[in-house]
Write a protein that holds these residues in place. Structure first.
Motif, short mmCIF file in Angstrom:
data_model
loop_
_atom_site.label_atom_id
_atom_site.label_comp_id
_atom_site.label_asym_id
_atom_site.label_seq_id
_atom_site.Cartn_x
_atom_site.Cartn_y
_atom_site.Cartn_z
N ARG A 33 101.93 9.10 10.80
CA ARG A 33 100.24 9.96 11.31
C ARG A 33 99.87 10.54 11.63
N GLN A 75 97.23 12.78 9.14
CA GLN A 75 96.46 14.23 9.42
C GLN A 75 97.01 15.90 8.75
N ILE A 76 98.22 15.87 8.30
CA ILE A 76 98.06 17.58 7.58
C ILE A 76 97.01 17.04 6.31
N SER A 87 95.08 15.05 5.56
CA SER A 87 93.23 14.94 5.60
C SER A 87 93.16 16.93 6.00
N ALA A 88 93.45 17.60 6.68
CA ALA A 88 93.50 18.42 7.10
C ALA A 88 93.15 19.54 5.68
N ARG A 89 94.10 19.27 5.21
CA ARG A 89 94.08 19.91 4.18
C ARG A 89 93.43 19.45 3.17
N SER A 90 93.27 18.68 2.96
CA SER A 90 91.75 17.80 1.61
C SER A 90 90.44 18.03 2.73
N THR A 137 105.50 21.32 5.87
CA THR A 137 105.17 21.15 7.08
C THR A 137 105.75 19.85 8.31
#
Lengths: 580, 310
Positions: free
Chosen positions: B164, B168-169, B171-174, B199
């Motif tokens: 999960r 999250q990481i 999509s945050a970066r995208s 990360t």
């Protein structure tokens, strides 16, 4: 004899022995009291709480002592401490150990070596008391954040502690789950007589219930007294901490201006909304309230293309699953702060995801600056047009120091150049990229450049992540729960950064549970419910019309003043009327 | 995402089953018996019984969803049965010649028996998957090695957590244009992957520290530890366990006496009904495998009677 006695406690970390994190702290806590510990981030609250349980106490130079029922804490063996002193931490997720609810409830009892019969009774008892029977057999991952934190509390209460320590337990929860949780804590205190020591950012829910409030500043206890006396003291000292007091207290002192503060009867100070209403009613008893001067209705400029436009957007995760967005329609005008509020699971965050192309709606239009979202190339969209600050700022951190974190945004080649230069000459001798310098200054993180991002406090992490996002120079900034887990002072700082951004023409769309924050800083507020935005209005009209979903100041004064939503509004209207 | 997970959840959900309410130890003894015996009995009749009962049980557990799994198993059976004679040219009865090699009846029968055995075992594993939830599995391990059960429980929580977080990481970066696009080079993709991984590691380490604190503050490692048993071993478990052991015992005894004997070369011969040990063996084996189904039938009848009395 006091239950817990902290005697002249001083503590410093081994890395910096001159800086006292705790500076001659002395607090007495009688059995069964509800004690609230407050102070800014970094004032030593958490450090003090960690001292109350030997296994959690970090290494460092320490003097003074802590007595538990008259016995020095170091002499109480760890097994007894584990049972007697319950400790609930901030993050609901990380402190859960096992994968099943029932196992988590039993975990502490297993560790203490209880027999089957006792474990069964205790677990059954706790599950019933906390209303957990319904999800007893579930996987922990199926629970909501509020349920997780309740489970943490229950699994600690199963060990029947006499003291319960809670370190910002609701900072990761939405307001409704948070007040549920705090009510349960209150119930434990009242019904079981468990001593409670709690730290919180949001004092509204716990301040009035406290027997004693301890305020810390820079490792010292500046005042410890009843809530009312603490309010008065902080006002008299014009301490920064006064801003963290609940709205009724702030409004009370704002209106009376602390006049005749010495002779004043403390019992008049309102702590809750109800007391505040009564006090205001008495204050204006028989007086006529002047009508508020009608501010001119600002007609929204319909000609200008909105920065973000959603028209009848529908979305669901899978064909057979229920719709999450059901015809969502909204216009976000340029250069404004637009706040979306509403309950959990109504689709607020999904809306942001749709705008960021993380999820794809199956019907409806999505326009950015009047152009279809799909017509943008990813490289163009996320460079200088659109960017999102995620709910958890940590998801953006991939480097070992803040500086590299920011330089990463310059592109691979530039970042490598700087990294090499820093390696050769040391960080101080390599000048920052001008763009980074400007943004780091704006976000107030220049002093943090050589720190590991995971070592920063919540507010600092938030600003670092914001700086990283701003380096893409977005015209539209999306924020997902930006004030979660941040204390009031950082919120102020954060708000002023947002204000500067909108002054420069940046459009901000944020999703938030923080009613007070939206009331104060947003230009427009939209209510999200059941997959659609029900109403949109300016904060004063929006919150002025709501009776439940509104600020404490508004709930306290709505029977007298129309559309007064912030403390300042209420204080101003009171003074206008009193002086008239 | 939450709704996605609950979707997967329903895939594992089973219909009313009586056997699953028994103690995990009873459950595991049955499945070990069914699977191990199934692997040793290379006799068409025994294999046939195992398949039929296994399929019936799978049907009572997951109803319609079983069709999909059975289709796959059927394909596997046909492939295994048909391919064996291509490589195995033993046997005296030649059916036809393939690429100049004999394709024999004996090899075909042997292939079918082996394929059937594989299908039967897959079938029992599918049933095992429905009945033995992670709770039960951990409970059994906990009885053997207590510390392992806690570790297993923690790992079971860690894996979905990490996946999960990964999502999250990325999509945050995208959303800040740092995830690369479809057009980015392989080098870039690798670089992005490593960053996400790093990360994830710091995140897991930080979470690990908090979890360790949480464990120690709840008395982990302060002395003797006990294990909370969610399941009880009551009389009905004893009764069933004894019945199972007796049935397994007789079946094995008969097998030793030659009940499962089948010869494939040069001519196909096997024991058949009428021979004492064969008949006794197959009856006991069949009843043993039918235990879960019989339990469900018994319970259904019981409730019919209960209801009609009301």
């Amino acid at each position: 004899m006091a239950h817990i006695q902290i005697k002249d406690l001083t503590f410093a970390y081994p890395t910096n022995e001159d800086r006292l994190v705790l500076d001659h702290v002395s607090v007495d806590i009688p059995q069964g009291q509800y004690v609230t510990l407050c102070g800014k981030s970094g004032s030593g609250k958490s450090t003090l709480l960690n001292q109350l349980k030997t296994v959690l106490t970090p290494n460092g130079k320490r003097s003074g002592e802590i007595l538990l029922d008259g016995v020095p804490l170091d002499q109480v063996d760890l097994r007894t401490q584990a049972a007697l002193i319950g400790y609930v931490m901030q993050d609901p997720d990380s402190q859960i150990v096992t994968d099943k609810v029932w196992h988590e409830l039993a975990f502490g009892l297993e560790n203490l070596g209880f027999d089957q019969r006792t474990m069964r009774t205790r677990v059954a008892e706790m599950a019933s008391y906390f209303g957990i029977q319904g999800w007893f057999h579930k996987d922990v991952d199926e629970l909501s954040g509020g349920q997780k934190q309740l489970l943490n509390l229950a699994s600690i209460m199963a060990m029947q502690p006499s003291v319960l320590i809670l370190d910002e337990p609701t900072s990761q929860l939405d307001p409704i789950a948070a007040s549920d949780f705090l009510n349960t804590v209150r119930k434990i205190n009242l019904e079981l007589g468990t001593t409670i020591i709690i730290t919180e950012h949001r004092l509204e829910d716990i301040f009035h219930a406290s027997d004693k409030v301890v305020v810390m500043e820079k490792g010292r206890v500046i005042v410890q007294d009843s809530p009312k006396a603490v309010g008065k003291y902080l006002k008299e000292q014009s301490s920064e901490m006064f801003a963290a007091m609940p709205a009724p207290v702030r409004i009370y002192y704002g209106v009376t201006k602390g006049k005749d503060a010495d002779t004043e009867d403390l019992s008049k100070v309102p702590l809750t909304v109800r007391e505040g209403r009564t006090w205001l009613s008495e204050l204006f008893d028989g007086k006529k309230i002047l009508p508020e001067k009608e501010t001119k209705e600002q007609e929204p400029d319909t000609k200008e293309t909105p920065a973000i436009k959603l028209k009848d957007v529908w979305f669901k995760y899978d064909r057979d699953l229920p719709d999450i967005l059901k015809g969502t329609t909204v216009d976000v005008p340029k250069g404004k702060i637009f706040a979306l509020v509403g309950g959990n699971g109504t689709g607020k965050s999904t809306t942001l995801k749709a705008i960021c192309r993380i999820v794809k709606p199956y019907r409806g239009k999505l326009l950015i600056d009047g152009k279809k979202l799909d017509s943008y190339k990813s490289a163009d969209l996320f460079r200088g047009k659109l960017a999102m600050l995620p709910q958890d700022p940590k998801s953006l951190f991939v480097k070992t120091i803040v500086r590299e974190e920011l330089e990463e945004m310059l592109g691979v080649k530039e970042a490598a150049k700087y990294e090499k230069a820093v390696e050769l000459n040391g960080s101080e001798n390599v000048p920052l990229d001008p763009k980074i310098e400007r943004i780091a200054k704006e976000c107030d993180i220049l002093h943090l450049l050589t720190t590991h991002p995971f070592d920063l406090s919540g507010g600092e992490q938030q600003r670092t992540a914001l700086a990283k996002v701003l380096l893409t120079e977005p015209e539209i900034l999306l924020l997902d729960e930006p004030t979660k887990g941040i204390d009031n002072f950082f919120k102020l700082q954060f708000a002023s950064i947002l204000k500067r951004l909108t002054d420069n023409g940046v459009t901000i769309l944020m999703v938030s549970h923080d009613v007070e924050f939206c009331a104060r800083y947003a230009d427009l507020v939209g209510m999200f419910f059941d997959g659609d935005i029900i109403t949109t209005n300016t904060p004063d009209k929006f919150f002025g019309q709501n009776s439940f979903y509104t600020t404490a100041a508004n709930r306290m004064s709505r029977h007298l003043f129309k559309n007064a939503i912030t403390d300042e509004d209420v204080i101003r209207r009171c003074l206008e009327n009193l002086n008239a | 995402m939450v709704s996605k997970q609950s979707e997967i959840k329903t895939m594992r959900e089973i219909y009313k089953d009586e056997f699953s309410t028994y103690n995990p130890v009873t459950n595991i003894v049955f499945f070990l018996g069914a699977i191990i015996l199934g692997m040793f009995f290379i006799h068409p009749v025994f294999v046939g019984v195992s398949i039929i009962v296994g399929v019936i049980y799978l049907f009572t557990l997951i109803k319609k969803r079983a069709f999909k799994e059975l289709l796959l198993m059927l394909v596997m059976f046909i492939v295994l049965a048909a391919i064996n004679p291509v490589f195995n040219r033993m046997g005296a009865t030649v059916l036809f010649w393939l690429f100049g090699k004999p394709y024999t009846f004996e090899a075909l029968i042997y292939g079918m028996t082996l394929g059937g055995m594989a299908v039967a075992i897959l079938c029992w594993f599918a049933c095992y998957n429905c009945i033995m939830t992670s709770d039960k599995f951990i409970y059994i391990f906990g009885r053997i090695i207590p510390s392992v059960s806690l570790i297993l429980s923690m790992i079971l929580r860690l894996i979905p957590n990490l996946s999960r977080k990964t999502k999250q990481i990325s999509s945050a970066r995208s959303c800040i244009g740092m995830a690369g696009s479809a057009s980015s080079s392989r080098m870039e993709k690798i670089r992005n992957g490593t960053l996400v991984l790093s990360t994830l590691t710091s995140w897991a380490l930080e979470g690990g520290i908090i979890m360790a604190d949480s464990m120690r503050s709840r008395g982990y490692g302060t002395g003797k530890r006990t294990t909370f048993a969610k399941y009880r071993f009551d009389k009905r478990n004893w009764v069933l366990l004894i019945i199972m052991v007796i049935l397994i015992g007789i079946t094995i005894f008969c097998a030793v006496k030659g009940s499962t004997k089948a010869e494939y070369v040069p001519y196909f011969t096997m024991t058949w009904f009428g021979e004492f040990y064969m008949t006794l063996g197959i009856v006991c084996y069949g009843i043993f495998l039918l235990i879960p189904v019989l339990l469900t039938i018994k319970e259904t009848i019981k409730w019919r009677i209960f209801r009609s009395k009301i």
